[in-house]
Scaffold this active site. Structure first.
Site, short mmCIF file in Angstrom:
data_model
loop_
_atom_site.label_atom_id
_atom_site.label_comp_id
_atom_site.label_asym_id
_atom_site.label_seq_id
_atom_site.Cartn_x
_atom_site.Cartn_y
_atom_site.Cartn_z
N CYS A 101 9.65 -71.43 34.24
CA CYS A 101 9.12 -69.59 33.93
C CYS A 101 9.93 -69.71 33.41
O CYS A 101 11.08 -69.64 32.63
CB CYS A 101 9.47 -69.48 35.21
SG CYS A 101 9.73 -67.57 35.70
N GLU A 108 5.80 -76.04 31.87
CA GLU A 108 5.00 -76.09 33.41
C GLU A 108 3.44 -76.07 33.30
O GLU A 108 3.37 -74.99 33.27
CB GLU A 108 5.62 -75.65 34.56
CG GLU A 108 5.42 -75.28 35.87
CD GLU A 108 5.65 -75.26 37.01
OE1 GLU A 108 5.48 -74.75 38.01
OE2 GLU A 108 7.25 -75.39 37.05
#
Length: 604
Positions: free
Chosen positions: A439, A473
């Protein structure tokens, strides 16, 4: 004086026309039919579709030297209104948009306010509106939404049919090209060489074609490294569709025949922020993100920022209605308060005792920029609060409580008052799929300063220290794509232009080892740059020095940069032999293999 008077009159006429247009739209909408009175009565039901005014009125200045006469101006404005789309309201910047009603609340004067989501807009554009901005009631809005949905479904079916037909034609061309190998008699007609296939035979042949994909390689020495395990032959339907899609993409590429060679250019493809999510995951994502924003503004340090999304904050911070106008946050400890007085009292008591910087270890300092590594297991409250705050600006974030297996890297600006956070990123302590970033967020008050690219570059510097390759990700959000694509392009172009001595022997795996960017991200970036070619089903990078210099000007490496000499960090110890993302576990290039063989022969 005459000029100023003329400008005042022109502005007044513009405002009058805008107000008249809005009143006309309201008059058209406030006369519902008897059958629709039930759904058009306030309060409107949640989930209904209405049309509202969106945007702000823009006053256009007029000057005496650019105007001819009032009659000509009126005639031009009438002609422009005829050519405007249906959802445009003159040249005022105000548009009429379809939106879904998510929530509603009564006001003190007996009216209603609605929280709406604009169709085809990002969730961060959701807002509260008053009744005076509503143009069409639910009876009209629902009908228009159904009509648009039917039109979109019809277009999707048409495109899917055309794509399926094109894929079948491309597959047949490939099969014919491979079946005409000269084993038959030269005088045999072409129709007898490749007999017409039935529909059942065509379906069966689709499962034989993916084996061709394994023949592709990146450079002249690697055949299966960049294609990945998803290209290996399998009987599963999902893998089969993925193979057919990739082969069809290659077959649909622009091909040019040069002598006996066929050169193909792979079309660049865009990333999808919902890629890899099935229908259940998409529904869950919609349920999480369509919630009403419970915080209007976030005050962090000397900045007050308007929030974008809902965040599951503790109930103690919210009012009885589940909403707080301003959330006050201590920038040094990330403790949250619902009142300014609470924040001031906390800082007056705690700040003299504690240091004015994030917890954890400072691993980087260069100028006024500093980076801290915070372990989620050791500083659980700090990391959880950081996740709560980040969710106010991130759409896809779902991690709040289980922060133990993550490391958080907080970027700060340093001055005499302390260390002020400007952004952060998190990563798993050990990732099974090779993710080096989970993140990432730059606070809106510090965006457009290059800090997002700095955080990305820092994550790859840590990956280099670990002697691995990594990737963010997936799927990435829209803002994540805007940050990663320029970084990949500038880094790869800079590497090919300045760090490669022998450009004739470089492979994608060599680029991956030197930059720590995963091979699939390199292939995607080369597609975006338009320099990846396929010659006889083998990948090649087609770019001379002149083209690379032009690309370097278009995609420069921007400041601030990460100075690796200022990084003081030791990676977690892992088993290199079992780690498939370690650089040492990758196959050596052809040049390195030849060198190793020659050294072994000389020693023997």
């Amino acid at each position: 004086e005459e000029t100023s008077a003329y400008l005042t009159t022109a502005k007044a006429n513009t405002n009058k026309k805008v107000s008249e247009t809005v009143e006309n739209l309201h008059k058209q909408a406030v006369s519902p039919t008897p059958a629709s009175k039930s759904i058009d009565a306030h309060p409107y039901a949640r989930g209904s579709v209405i049309e509202v005014l969106h945007g702000k009125s823009e006053e256009k200045e007029s000057f005496w030297w650019s105007e001819s006469s009032d009659e000509e101006n009126q005639q031009e404005e009438k002609e422009q209104e005829k050519t405007l789309p249906e959802n445009e309201v003159g040249s005022s910047g105000i548009t009429v948009r379809l939106c879904d009603i998510i929530d509603r609340v009564p006001t003190d004067n007996g009216s209603w306010r609605y929280y709406v989501h604009y169709k085809d807009f990002n969730r961060r554009m959701d807002e509260w509106i008053a009744i005076d901005r509503i143009v069409s009631p639910p009876s009209i809005g629902n009908a228009k939404a159904r009509a648009l949905k039917k039109q979109e479904e019809k277009l999707k079916r048409k495109l899917a049919k055309e794509q399926q037909l094109e894929e079948e034609q491309n597959l047949l061309k490939k099969i014919k090209r491979r079946s005409s190998t000269g084993e038959l008699a030269p005088n045999t007609p072409a129709d007898e060489k490749t007999p017409r296939m039935t529909r059942r035979q065509r379906r069966k042949s689709d499962f034989d074609v993916p084996s061709l994909a394994n023949d592709r390689s990146v450079g002249s020495e690697e055949k299966k490294q960049t294609s990945g395990s998803s290209l290996s032959p399998t009987n599963s339907t999902a893998d089969h569709h993925q193979m057919v899609k990739m082969i069809a993409t290659t077959a649909a590429a622009e091909t040019t025949k040069i002598g006996d060679h066929v050169v193909a250019t792979i079309p660049a493809q865009e990333l999808d922020e919902h890629e890899g999510l099935d229908e259940a995951s998409l529904r869950e994502h919609e349920e999480v993100t369509k919630k009403v924003k419970n915080v209007a503004f976030l005050e962090l340090g000397e900045y007050r920022m308007e929030t974008w999304y809902f965040s599951p904050l503790p109930k103690e911070l919210l009012s009885e209605q589940g909403f707080v106008e301003v959330l006050y946050v201590c920038e040094f400890s990330f403790n949250m308060f619902s009142r300014k007085s609470e924040l001031i009292r906390y800082q007056s008591r705690e700040l003299p005792k504690n240091r004015r910087h994030p917890p954890g270890n400072e691993i980087y300092r260069n100028g006024n920029l500093s980076m801290f590594e915070v372990d989620g297991f050791e500083e659980r409250i700090y990391c959880q609060n950081l996740c709560y705050i980040a969710k106010l600006f991130l759409d896809h974030k779902t991690l709040y409580f289980d922060v133990d297996p993550f490391l958080f890297y907080v970027l700060c600006e340093v001055d005499d008052r302390g260390f002020h956070p400007v952004g952060y990123y998190s990563k798993e302590k050990y990732s099974d799929v090779g993710y080096n970033l989970a993140c990432i967020l730059t606070f809106p008050s510090h965006q457009r300063k290059g800090y997002g690219r700095f955080l990305i570059a820092f994550s790859y510097e840590l990956t280099k220290k670990e002697e691995k390759v990594g990737s963010p990700e997936k799927p990435m959000s829209d803002l994540g794509q805007q940050a990663y694509k320029p970084y990949w392009m500038s880094t790869i172009v800079d590497f090919l232009l300045n760090d490669v001595k022998d450009v004739t022997s470089i492979s994608i795996m060599d680029i991956s080892k030197r930059t720590s960017i995963m091979a699939e991200d390199i292939v995607f970036t080369l597609n975006q740059l338009g320099i990846l070619k396929i010659i006889n089903e083998v990948y090649f990078i087609a770019a001379d020095e002149t083209l690379l210099k032009e690309l370097a000007k278009k995609h420069p490496v921007k400041e601030p940069r990460v100075d690796a000499s200022k990084l003081h960090w030791t990676p977690f110890i892992t088993d290199v032999k079992r780690d498939k993302f370690s650089i040492h576990s990758k196959k050596p290039s052809l040049q390195q293999s030849t060198k190793n063989v020659q050294e072994a022969a000389s020693q023997a």
